[in-house]
Design an enzyme around this catalytic site. Structure first.
Site, mmCIF file in Angstrom:
data_model
loop_
_atom_site.group_PDB
_atom_site.id
_atom_site.type_symbol
_atom_site.label_atom_id
_atom_site.label_comp_id
_atom_site.label_asym_id
_atom_site.label_seq_id
_atom_site.Cartn_x
_atom_site.Cartn_y
_atom_site.Cartn_z
ATOM 1 N N ASN A 12 106.596 -49.977 106.044
ATOM 2 C CA ASN A 12 105.253 -50.264 105.525
ATOM 3 C C ASN A 12 104.341 -50.642 106.705
ATOM 4 O O ASN A 12 104.621 -51.611 107.421
ATOM 5 C CB ASN A 12 105.359 -51.404 104.502
ATOM 6 C CG ASN A 12 104.029 -51.746 103.875
ATOM 7 O OD1 ASN A 12 103.015 -51.781 104.566
ATOM 8 N ND2 ASN A 12 104.025 -52.016 102.587
ATOM 9 N N HIS A 15 100.234 -53.823 107.806
ATOM 10 C CA HIS A 15 99.771 -54.935 108.635
ATOM 11 C C HIS A 15 99.353 -54.521 110.038
ATOM 12 O O HIS A 15 98.798 -55.330 110.778
ATOM 13 C CB HIS A 15 100.777 -56.081 108.592
ATOM 14 C CG HIS A 15 100.865 -56.613 107.188
ATOM 15 N ND1 HIS A 15 99.758 -57.138 106.547
ATOM 16 C CD2 HIS A 15 101.868 -56.597 106.282
ATOM 17 C CE1 HIS A 15 100.103 -57.455 105.303
ATOM 18 N NE2 HIS A 15 101.368 -57.140 105.115
ATOM 19 N N HIS A 48 99.821 -49.390 101.260
ATOM 20 C CA HIS A 48 99.220 -49.913 100.031
ATOM 21 C C HIS A 48 97.698 -49.891 100.187
ATOM 22 O O HIS A 48 97.154 -50.622 101.008
ATOM 23 C CB HIS A 48 99.727 -51.354 99.820
ATOM 24 C CG HIS A 48 99.248 -52.009 98.566
ATOM 25 N ND1 HIS A 48 99.651 -53.279 98.208
ATOM 26 C CD2 HIS A 48 98.411 -51.600 97.581
ATOM 27 C CE1 HIS A 48 99.082 -53.611 97.056
ATOM 28 N NE2 HIS A 48 98.310 -52.616 96.660
ATOM 29 N N ARG A 50 94.775 -51.192 98.897
ATOM 30 C CA ARG A 50 94.367 -52.257 97.959
ATOM 31 C C ARG A 50 92.945 -51.995 97.482
ATOM 32 O O ARG A 50 92.142 -51.384 98.182
ATOM 33 C CB ARG A 50 94.476 -53.626 98.623
ATOM 34 C CG ARG A 50 95.918 -54.048 98.887
ATOM 35 C CD ARG A 50 95.975 -55.501 99.289
ATOM 36 N NE ARG A 50 95.640 -56.370 98.193
ATOM 37 C CZ ARG A 50 96.496 -57.151 97.520
ATOM 38 N NH1 ARG A 50 97.774 -57.185 97.858
ATOM 39 N NH2 ARG A 50 96.090 -57.911 96.537
ATOM 40 N N ARG A 54 91.577 -54.364 102.099
ATOM 41 C CA ARG A 54 91.710 -55.394 103.141
ATOM 42 C C ARG A 54 92.511 -54.908 104.348
ATOM 43 O O ARG A 54 92.394 -55.440 105.428
ATOM 44 C CB ARG A 54 92.328 -56.670 102.578
ATOM 45 C CG ARG A 54 93.775 -56.528 102.187
ATOM 46 C CD ARG A 54 94.351 -57.832 101.700
ATOM 47 N NE ARG A 54 93.748 -58.271 100.446
ATOM 48 C CZ ARG A 54 94.289 -59.193 99.649
ATOM 49 N NH1 ARG A 54 95.414 -59.767 99.999
ATOM 50 N NH2 ARG A 54 93.728 -59.542 98.520
ATOM 51 N N GLU A 75 101.406 -46.992 97.685
ATOM 52 C CA GLU A 75 101.398 -48.128 96.754
ATOM 53 C C GLU A 75 99.995 -48.347 96.237
ATOM 54 O O GLU A 75 99.032 -48.343 97.021
ATOM 55 C CB GLU A 75 101.839 -49.400 97.477
ATOM 56 C CG GLU A 75 103.297 -49.438 97.784
ATOM 57 C CD GLU A 75 103.665 -50.761 98.418
ATOM 58 O OE1 GLU A 75 102.870 -51.720 98.379
ATOM 59 O OE2 GLU A 75 104.754 -50.824 98.982
ATOM 60 N N THR A 106 101.475 -58.968 97.499
ATOM 61 C CA THR A 106 101.893 -58.663 96.124
ATOM 62 C C THR A 106 102.906 -59.720 95.697
ATOM 63 O O THR A 106 104.070 -59.654 96.066
ATOM 64 C CB THR A 106 102.504 -57.248 96.074
ATOM 65 O OG1 THR A 106 101.652 -56.378 96.806
ATOM 66 C CG2 THR A 106 102.613 -56.757 94.646
ATOM 67 N N GLU A 156 111.415 -50.280 91.972
ATOM 68 C CA GLU A 156 111.595 -51.081 93.182
ATOM 69 C C GLU A 156 111.666 -52.537 92.763
ATOM 70 O O GLU A 156 110.737 -53.057 92.124
ATOM 71 C CB GLU A 156 110.438 -50.849 94.167
ATOM 72 C CG GLU A 156 110.644 -51.649 95.453
ATOM 73 C CD GLU A 156 109.862 -51.126 96.650
ATOM 74 O OE1 GLU A 156 109.630 -49.904 96.730
ATOM 75 O OE2 GLU A 156 109.493 -51.949 97.495
ATOM 76 N N HIS A 199 110.049 -56.186 99.767
ATOM 77 C CA HIS A 199 109.176 -57.341 99.910
ATOM 78 C C HIS A 199 109.876 -58.510 100.590
ATOM 79 O O HIS A 199 110.852 -59.027 100.091
ATOM 80 C CB HIS A 199 108.576 -57.825 98.588
ATOM 81 C CG HIS A 199 107.283 -58.561 98.823
ATOM 82 N ND1 HIS A 199 106.050 -57.955 98.755
ATOM 83 C CD2 HIS A 199 107.042 -59.828 99.188
ATOM 84 C CE1 HIS A 199 105.119 -58.817 99.045
ATOM 85 N NE2 HIS A 199 105.692 -59.962 99.330
HETATM 86 N N1 PXP Z 1 107.434 -52.871 98.604
HETATM 87 C C1 PXP Z 1 106.323 -53.125 97.889
HETATM 88 C C2 PXP Z 1 106.200 -52.515 96.530
HETATM 89 C C3 PXP Z 1 105.282 -53.936 98.418
HETATM 90 O O1 PXP Z 1 104.176 -54.184 97.701
HETATM 91 C C4 PXP Z 1 105.427 -54.449 99.726
HETATM 92 C C5 PXP Z 1 104.335 -55.278 100.323
HETATM 93 O O2 PXP Z 1 103.162 -54.584 100.380
HETATM 94 C C6 PXP Z 1 106.600 -54.130 100.434
HETATM 95 C C7 PXP Z 1 107.591 -53.369 99.840
HETATM 96 C C8 PXP Z 1 106.813 -54.607 101.828
HETATM 97 O O3 PXP Z 1 106.854 -55.999 101.874
HETATM 98 P P1 PXP Z 1 106.838 -56.750 103.255
HETATM 99 O O4 PXP Z 1 105.600 -56.368 103.962
HETATM 100 O O5 PXP Z 1 106.911 -58.186 102.878
HETATM 101 O O6 PXP Z 1 108.070 -56.276 104.004
#
Ligand code: PXP
Length: 249
Positions: A12, A15, A48, A50, A54, A75, A106, A156, A199
């Site tokens: 992901n 960030h 994602h 959003r 952001r 996402e 999330t 998930e 997550h």
């Molecule tokens: N899976 C989903 C569905 C998420 O919403 C997120 C966070 O955006 C992640 C995985 C990844 O989470 P993290 O950034 O905490 O590793």
């Protein structure tokens, strides 16, 4: 590999965009991160979009669709705006997540059971467009059953409660959360759902989750991007990959 199949690692990149947006310019570029992750063996890229934009922007999604050779896991919240964007791009996978503007991330899974009818109608065109539809939920039997009933192909499981408890030293709670996820991974799989987890996962929390036999994909972002500051993204991913593979043997 041992008896269990190799786990897919979805990286992901949200960030990277968070850091970019802190200054409002072009760097660091999440597309560059996606390319590096892809070259370093990511099995998919997760982003994602959003509602408040952001981190990831509409242009990032367009760029990812152009450059990626691995699947994009898009996402999004279950809104008309996001559905239209998904139908325009037709990413490999769409993961429906709950979204509240005031939250930092999330924070929980989607309430599928309460919104079954609406969500069934919402995901139908996405499935027809060829997207694999995943639903991000807590490890709760009612939600897994509802996700199955509405026609999702993938679930998930939200690993945030487990990871938070572990990192706060509440190990009994972490074990309980882990047991719930283990049970729901097996239950979802028995219904024919493809099981993913994501997550909050870190080097310290990934191994027990990676050992769930029914789970085929982990989606990891924040921790990997954080480690990448110190190690670089490819070495940070390599260590995660090593831990995931070790847990499967
Ligand atoms: N899976 C989903 C569905 C998420 O919403 C997120 C966070 O955006 C992640 C995985 C990844 O989470 P993290 O950034 O905490 O590793």
């Amino acid at each position: 590999m041992g008896e269990l199949g190799k786990l897919r690692l979805g990286v992901n990149i949200d960030h990277v965009a968070t850091v970019r947006n802190a200054r409002g310019g072009d760097t660091p570029d999440p597309l560059r991160a996606a390319r590096i992750a892809q070259e370093a063996g990511a099995d998919g890229i997760t982003a994602h979009l959003r509602e408040d934009r952001r981190h990831i922007s509409d242009a990032d999604i367009e760029g990812l669709m152009e450059i990626l050779t691995v699947p994009l896991n898009f996402e999004m919240a279950a809104t008309d705006e996001m559905q239209a964007i998904a139908l325009r791009h037709k990413p490999h996978a769409v993961c429906i997540v709950p979204e509240k503007r005031e939250e930092r991330t999330t924070e929980g899974g989607l309430e599928v059971a309460r919104e079954e009818n609406r969500l069934a109608h919402f995901i139908a065109p996405l499935r027809e467009a060829g997207c694999r539809v995943s639903i991000f939920i807590a490890a709760d039997m009612r939600q897994v059953e509802a996700a199955h009933r509405i026609g999702a192909q993938v679930v998930e499981l939200h690993s945030g409660a487990y990871c938070d408890a572990y990192h706060e030293g509440r190990y009994d709670v972490a074990d309980m959360e882990l047991a719930k996820m283990r049970e729901m991974a097996a239950f979802g799989h028995s219904l024919g759902l493809e099981m993913h987890v994501g997550h909050g996962l870190t080097y310290d929390t990934v191994s027990p989750v990676a050992a769930f036999p029914e789970v085929v994909e982990l989606n990891i972002g924040h921790f990997l991007i954080g480690e990448a500051i110190f190690l670089g993204l490819a070495p940070a991913m390599a260590e995660m990959r090593r831990l995931m593979d070790a847990a499967r043997t």
